[in-house]
Design an enzyme around this catalytic site. Structure first.
Site, PDB file in Angstrom:
ATOM      1  CD  GLU A 101      -4.448   6.665   2.127  1.00  0.00           C
ATOM      2  OE1 GLU A 101      -4.537   5.731   1.306  1.00  0.00           O
ATOM      3  OE2 GLU A 101      -3.467   6.812   2.885  1.00  0.00           O
ATOM      4  CG  HIS A 105      -1.616   1.355   1.382  1.00  0.00           C
ATOM      5  ND1 HIS A 105      -2.731   1.723   0.676  1.00  0.00           N
ATOM      6  CD2 HIS A 105      -1.276   2.427   2.129  1.00  0.00           C
ATOM      7  CE1 HIS A 105      -3.053   2.962   0.989  1.00  0.00           C
ATOM      8  NE2 HIS A 105      -2.185   3.416   1.874  1.00  0.00           N
ATOM      9  CG  HIS A 162       0.764   6.561  -0.114  1.00  0.00           C
ATOM     10  ND1 HIS A 162      -0.115   7.622  -0.085  1.00  0.00           N
ATOM     11  CD2 HIS A 162       0.240   5.635   0.719  1.00  0.00           C
ATOM     12  CE1 HIS A 162      -1.120   7.351   0.733  1.00  0.00           C
ATOM     13  NE2 HIS A 162      -0.930   6.143   1.248  1.00  0.00           N
ATOM     14  CB  SER A 183      -2.566  -0.146  -2.998  1.00  0.00           C
ATOM     15  OG  SER A 183      -3.486   0.362  -2.041  1.00  0.00           O
TER      16      SER A 183
HETATM   17  N1  HBI Z   1       1.014   6.562  10.039  1.00  0.00           N
HETATM   18  N2  HBI Z   1       2.325   4.947   9.046  1.00  0.00           N
HETATM   19  C1  HBI Z   1       1.339   5.859   8.964  1.00  0.00           C
HETATM   20  N3  HBI Z   1       0.688   6.030   7.772  1.00  0.00           N
HETATM   21  C2  HBI Z   1      -0.332   6.942   7.661  1.00  0.00           C
HETATM   22  O1  HBI Z   1      -0.900   7.098   6.573  1.00  0.00           O
HETATM   23  C3  HBI Z   1      -0.699   7.694   8.784  1.00  0.00           C
HETATM   24  C4  HBI Z   1       0.012   7.475   9.987  1.00  0.00           C
HETATM   25  N4  HBI Z   1      -0.322   8.180  11.080  1.00  0.00           N
HETATM   26  C5  HBI Z   1      -1.339   9.197  11.065  1.00  0.00           C
HETATM   27  C6  HBI Z   1      -2.058   9.317   9.794  1.00  0.00           C
HETATM   28  N5  HBI Z   1      -1.712   8.616   8.738  1.00  0.00           N
HETATM   29  C7  HBI Z   1      -3.253  10.220   9.641  1.00  0.00           C
HETATM   30  O2  HBI Z   1      -4.064  10.044  10.782  1.00  0.00           O
HETATM   31  C8  HBI Z   1      -2.975  11.712   9.399  1.00  0.00           C
HETATM   32  O3  HBI Z   1      -2.925  11.979   8.014  1.00  0.00           O
HETATM   33  C9  HBI Z   1      -4.085  12.583   9.923  1.00  0.00           C
HETATM   34 FE    FE Z   2      -2.216   5.305   2.689  1.00  0.00          FE
END
Ligand code: HBI
Ligand code: FE
Length: 288
Positions: free
Chosen positions: A174, A128, A133, A193
């Site tokens: 996303e 993913h 990304h 993904s």
């Molecule tokens: N941590 N590893 C990871 N990947 C994410 O996409 C991610 C995260 N922590 C917080 C988060 N996304 C979201 O809650 C923030 O964009 C608000």
């Molecule tokens: Fe993501």
């Protein structure tokens, strides 16, 4: 994207939650899982994904067999747009996530799903995170957008508006769609993904497809357990970057504090609707 405030930093992670990717520890089975997913998605995505995403796959030469080595990948990405990919064991707290993005580092899970989880898992794994990304981070405009989002996140924290910003991320990074001269295209990582959602988001009559409007989108709830009921369509990545750079977020958050949330399948009079979905899929899931 769930609440991350209760996360405890695992032993062995740095202050910034990063870990060594430990590339040499992947098993043949794990590399084979990557290859299988990669093959399946790239076949599906030509003519469906945004050209910028497909170009990113090329520029980064992600087609090499096996799970990419983040050091090699970061070298190519650094050359393209000055971004790096760093490994984390799973979800990291919001402030840590934003700090990485604000400094042009993308955090990627270093583990890969099990063979019985090819179609769905709830935690972001390396497929993913890297396949979904990283290709768009090779695009200069999208790369700047992601950094702007990270900086915006740092400000949103102090304004109590993380949830608004999380919706912005959810419905663009996303699960976003983008217009092209030749119909809609996919770019959201959660879509590209996923085999099922790559078909559903573009072709199924069930979901709404609505033109991107930042105010509207920040009022809209989302679901994390199934395909989206509404997809927002951006005009272009330039327009997306512009909305992040030119919006004055503090007064916007204040204005939105007085508004009602919109349900994931909701449509409002001001919407510029591309598809008014039947919601047949969501209704059938509820009935079963
Ligand atoms: N941590 N590893 C990871 N990947 C994410 O996409 C991610 C995260 N922590 C917080 C988060 N996304 C979201 O809650 C923030 O964009 C608000
Ligand atoms: Fe993501």
């Amino acid at each position: 994207m769930a609440a991350t405030h209760t996360l405890v930093r695992p032993a062995g992670t740095g202050e910034d939650w990063t870990v060594p990717q430990n590339w040499s520890a992947y098993t043949d089975q794990e590399h084979a899982t990557w290859d299988q997913l990669f093959e399946r998605q790239t076949r599906m995505l030509s003519g469906r994904a945004a050209p910028e995403f497909l170009e990113g796959l090329d520029i980064l030469r992600l087609s090499h067999p096996g799970i990419p080595d983040f050091e090699e990948l970061s070298e190519r990405l650094m050359q393209a747009t000055g971004w790096q990919v760093v490994a984390v064991p799973g979800l990291v707290p919001d402030d840590v996530f934003f700090d990485h993005l604000a400094n042009r580092r993308f955090v990627a899970g270093n583990f890969i799903r099990r063979p019985d989880q090819l179609d769905y898992l709830s935690e972001p794994d390396v497929f993913h995170d890297v396949f979904g990304h990283v290709p768009l981070l090779a695009n200069p405009v999208f790369a700047d957008f992601m950094q702007a989002y990270g900086k915006g996140g740092q400000r949103a924290g102090s304004l109590g508006a993380i949830q608004r910003l999380a919706r912005f991320y959810w419905y663009t990074v996303e699960f976003g769609l983008v217009k092209s001269g030749d119909g809609l295209r996919l770019y959201g990582a959660g879509i590209v993904s996923s085999r099922g959602e790559s078909l559903f988001a573009l072709d199924d009559p069930s979901p709404n497809r609505v033109m991107f409007d930042l105010r509207r989108l920040m009022r809209t709830d989302y679901r994390i357990d199934d395909y989206q009921q509404t997809y927002f369509v951006i005009e272009s990545f330039e327009a997306l970057l512009k909305s992040a750079l030119e919006t004055d977020f503090a007064p916007l958050y204040e204005e939105l504090a007085g508004t009602a949330d919109i349900a994931p399948d909701g449509v409002i009079p001001s919407d510029e609707i591309i598809t008014h979905g039947t919601q047949a899929y969501a209704l059938s899931r509820k009935a079963s």
